[in-house]
Design a protein around this motif. Structure first.
Motif, PDB file in Angstrom:
ATOM      1  N   VAL A 104      29.161  41.028  40.690  1.00  0.00           N
ATOM      2  CA  VAL A 104      29.743  40.586  41.957  1.00  0.00           C
ATOM      3  C   VAL A 104      31.163  40.121  41.652  1.00  0.00           C
ATOM      4  O   VAL A 104      31.349  39.194  40.864  1.00  0.00           O
ATOM      5  N   GLU A 105      32.144  40.781  42.252  1.00  0.00           N
ATOM      6  CA  GLU A 105      33.549  40.466  42.022  1.00  0.00           C
ATOM      7  C   GLU A 105      34.178  39.885  43.283  1.00  0.00           C
ATOM      8  O   GLU A 105      33.815  40.278  44.399  1.00  0.00           O
ATOM      9  N   THR A 106      35.132  38.981  43.088  1.00  0.00           N
ATOM     10  CA  THR A 106      35.897  38.442  44.208  1.00  0.00           C
ATOM     11  C   THR A 106      37.325  38.169  43.769  1.00  0.00           C
ATOM     12  O   THR A 106      37.584  37.916  42.595  1.00  0.00           O
ATOM     13  N   TRP A 107      38.222  38.220  44.733  1.00  0.00           N
ATOM     14  CA  TRP A 107      39.629  37.902  44.497  1.00  0.00           C
ATOM     15  C   TRP A 107      40.287  37.588  45.832  1.00  0.00           C
ATOM     16  O   TRP A 107      39.756  37.910  46.889  1.00  0.00           O
ATOM     17  N   ILE A 108      41.429  36.940  45.752  1.00  0.00           N
ATOM     18  CA  ILE A 108      42.195  36.591  46.949  1.00  0.00           C
ATOM     19  C   ILE A 108      43.150  37.739  47.259  1.00  0.00           C
ATOM     20  O   ILE A 108      43.952  38.135  46.415  1.00  0.00           O
ATOM     21  N   ALA A 109      43.073  38.255  48.477  1.00  0.00           N
ATOM     22  CA  ALA A 109      43.963  39.347  48.890  1.00  0.00           C
ATOM     23  C   ALA A 109      45.289  38.790  49.388  1.00  0.00           C
ATOM     24  O   ALA A 109      46.351  39.309  49.059  1.00  0.00           O
ATOM     25  N   ASN A 110      45.218  37.751  50.210  1.00  0.00           N
ATOM     26  CA  ASN A 110      46.433  37.113  50.719  1.00  0.00           C
ATOM     27  C   ASN A 110      46.067  35.791  51.380  1.00  0.00           C
ATOM     28  O   ASN A 110      44.899  35.502  51.601  1.00  0.00           O
ATOM     29  N   TYR A 111      47.104  35.035  51.691  1.00  0.00           N
ATOM     30  CA  TYR A 111      46.905  33.774  52.390  1.00  0.00           C
ATOM     31  C   TYR A 111      48.161  33.466  53.196  1.00  0.00           C
ATOM     32  O   TYR A 111      49.261  33.942  52.889  1.00  0.00           O
ATOM     33  N   LYS A 112      47.966  32.700  54.252  1.00  0.00           N
ATOM     34  CA  LYS A 112      49.085  32.261  55.086  1.00  0.00           C
ATOM     35  C   LYS A 112      48.638  31.014  55.830  1.00  0.00           C
ATOM     36  O   LYS A 112      47.565  30.999  56.433  1.00  0.00           O
ATOM     37  N   GLY A 113      49.448  29.986  55.772  1.00  0.00           N
ATOM     38  CA  GLY A 113      49.096  28.733  56.436  1.00  0.00           C
ATOM     39  C   GLY A 113      47.834  28.163  55.827  1.00  0.00           C
ATOM     40  O   GLY A 113      47.764  27.934  54.621  1.00  0.00           O
TER      41      GLY A 113
ATOM     42  N   ILE B 111      47.601  25.823  52.823  1.00  0.00           N
ATOM     43  CA  ILE B 111      47.343  26.136  51.424  1.00  0.00           C
ATOM     44  C   ILE B 111      48.624  25.891  50.641  1.00  0.00           C
ATOM     45  O   ILE B 111      49.648  26.520  50.885  1.00  0.00           O
ATOM     46  N   THR B 112      48.557  24.941  49.731  1.00  0.00           N
ATOM     47  CA  THR B 112      49.729  24.548  48.956  1.00  0.00           C
ATOM     48  C   THR B 112      49.935  25.506  47.786  1.00  0.00           C
ATOM     49  O   THR B 112      49.029  26.268  47.409  1.00  0.00           O
ATOM     50  N   GLU B 113      51.094  25.409  47.171  1.00  0.00           N
ATOM     51  CA  GLU B 113      51.370  26.218  45.985  1.00  0.00           C
ATOM     52  C   GLU B 113      50.393  25.855  44.860  1.00  0.00           C
ATOM     53  O   GLU B 113      49.944  26.724  44.118  1.00  0.00           O
ATOM     54  N   GLU B 114      50.068  24.569  44.759  1.00  0.00           N
ATOM     55  CA  GLU B 114      49.107  24.136  43.746  1.00  0.00           C
ATOM     56  C   GLU B 114      47.777  24.873  43.894  1.00  0.00           C
ATOM     57  O   GLU B 114      47.180  25.302  42.898  1.00  0.00           O
ATOM     58  N   ILE B 115      47.331  25.049  45.119  1.00  0.00           N
ATOM     59  CA  ILE B 115      46.061  25.751  45.354  1.00  0.00           C
ATOM     60  C   ILE B 115      46.226  27.259  45.173  1.00  0.00           C
ATOM     61  O   ILE B 115      45.416  27.907  44.538  1.00  0.00           O
ATOM     62  N   SER B 116      47.303  27.819  45.724  1.00  0.00           N
ATOM     63  CA  SER B 116      47.471  29.278  45.633  1.00  0.00           C
ATOM     64  C   SER B 116      47.611  29.746  44.195  1.00  0.00           C
ATOM     65  O   SER B 116      47.133  30.835  43.837  1.00  0.00           O
ATOM     66  N   THR B 117      48.245  28.958  43.341  1.00  0.00           N
ATOM     67  CA  THR B 117      48.436  29.384  41.954  1.00  0.00           C
ATOM     68  C   THR B 117      47.166  29.281  41.116  1.00  0.00           C
ATOM     69  O   THR B 117      47.119  29.812  40.006  1.00  0.00           O
ATOM     70  N   LEU B 118      46.131  28.655  41.637  1.00  0.00           N
ATOM     71  CA  LEU B 118      44.864  28.604  40.925  1.00  0.00           C
ATOM     72  C   LEU B 118      44.274  29.994  40.715  1.00  0.00           C
ATOM     73  O   LEU B 118      43.538  30.236  39.757  1.00  0.00           O
ATOM     74  N   PHE B 119      44.567  30.913  41.619  1.00  0.00           N
ATOM     75  CA  PHE B 119      43.894  32.201  41.656  1.00  0.00           C
ATOM     76  C   PHE B 119      44.749  33.369  41.169  1.00  0.00           C
ATOM     77  O   PHE B 119      44.322  34.503  41.220  1.00  0.00           O
ATOM     78  N   VAL B 120      45.961  33.061  40.713  1.00  0.00           N
ATOM     79  CA  VAL B 120      46.872  34.137  40.266  1.00  0.00           C
ATOM     80  C   VAL B 120      46.645  34.404  38.788  1.00  0.00           C
ATOM     81  O   VAL B 120      46.440  33.524  38.010  1.00  0.00           O
TER      82      VAL B 120
ATOM     83  N   CYS C  78      42.934  32.199  54.383  1.00  0.00           N
ATOM     84  CA  CYS C  78      42.892  32.957  53.142  1.00  0.00           C
ATOM     85  C   CYS C  78      41.935  34.132  53.323  1.00  0.00           C
ATOM     86  O   CYS C  78      40.839  33.968  53.868  1.00  0.00           O
ATOM     87  N   GLU C  79      42.356  35.305  52.884  1.00  0.00           N
ATOM     88  CA  GLU C  79      41.494  36.485  52.912  1.00  0.00           C
ATOM     89  C   GLU C  79      40.978  36.742  51.502  1.00  0.00           C
ATOM     90  O   GLU C  79      41.752  36.960  50.581  1.00  0.00           O
ATOM     91  N   ARG C  80      39.661  36.695  51.363  1.00  0.00           N
ATOM     92  CA  ARG C  80      39.007  36.920  50.062  1.00  0.00           C
ATOM     93  C   ARG C  80      38.224  38.220  50.153  1.00  0.00           C
ATOM     94  O   ARG C  80      37.480  38.455  51.096  1.00  0.00           O
ATOM     95  N   LEU C  81      38.388  39.062  49.135  1.00  0.00           N
ATOM     96  CA  LEU C  81      37.691  40.343  49.075  1.00  0.00           C
ATOM     97  C   LEU C  81      36.601  40.299  48.009  1.00  0.00           C
ATOM     98  O   LEU C  81      36.661  39.488  47.085  1.00  0.00           O
ATOM     99  N   TYR C  82      35.634  41.215  48.163  1.00  0.00           N
ATOM    100  CA  TYR C  82      34.492  41.285  47.247  1.00  0.00           C
ATOM    101  C   TYR C  82      34.106  42.739  47.005  1.00  0.00           C
ATOM    102  O   TYR C  82      34.276  43.592  47.881  1.00  0.00           O
ATOM    103  N   LYS C  83      33.527  42.972  45.838  1.00  0.00           N
ATOM    104  CA  LYS C  83      32.828  44.220  45.524  1.00  0.00           C
ATOM    105  C   LYS C  83      31.574  43.824  44.773  1.00  0.00           C
ATOM    106  O   LYS C  83      31.596  42.919  43.942  1.00  0.00           O
TER     107      LYS C  83
END
Length: 131
Positions: A75-84, A122-131, A87-92
């Motif tokens: 089961v895979e997941t990742w963040i596709a994008n976010y704004k405000g 969503i702050t930069e601190e949070i967004s950079t967790l997933f990069v 957050c859009e999270r995708l899965y396979k």
């Protein structure tokens, strides 16, 4: 956004099987939510987990093949994008024996303040967790 892929492997338990002998559709959604929550739990520090929570806004799943008891899946997941606050999270979900994609899914999440339950940007601190 170039998000890392977070994954977990599972072996399909008997409890996931429905009356038709394959994995129940709702179980796929549960697995997606579980891996998303594990991704957050793994990456966020204690302070962030106390301050924020994620709420689901929308789910969509494309079912591509059936899965049966005992099969090994990733089961895979990742963040596709976010704004405000969104957050859009995708899965396979992939069957490991033949690398067949079983489902592709998407969840729109909203970050909320854990105390007020109001949307929180969503702050930069949070967004950079997933990069």
């Amino acid at each position: 956004m170039n998000s890392e892929i977070f994954s977990r492997e599972i072996i399909v338990p008997q409890s996931a099987i429905d009356a038709r002998g394959h994995v129940n559709n709702l179980v796929y959604l549960e697995w997606c939510l579980e891996v998303a929550e594990a991704h957050w739990e793994t990456k966020a520090n204690t302070d962030l987990k106390k301050k924020f929570a994620w709420y689901v806004l929308h789910h969509s799943i494309d079912y591509k093949a059936s899965v049966f008891e005992g099969e090994q899946l990733k089961v895979e997941t990742w963040i596709a994008n976010y704004k405000g606050a969104k957050c859009e999270r995708l899965y396979k979900i992939i069957r490991l024996t033949d690398q067949k994609i079983i489902i592709e899914a998407k969840t729109d999440w909203c970050l909320v303040n854990a105390n007020t339950l109001r949307p929180s940007k969503i702050t930069e601190e949070i967004s950079t967790l997933f990069v």
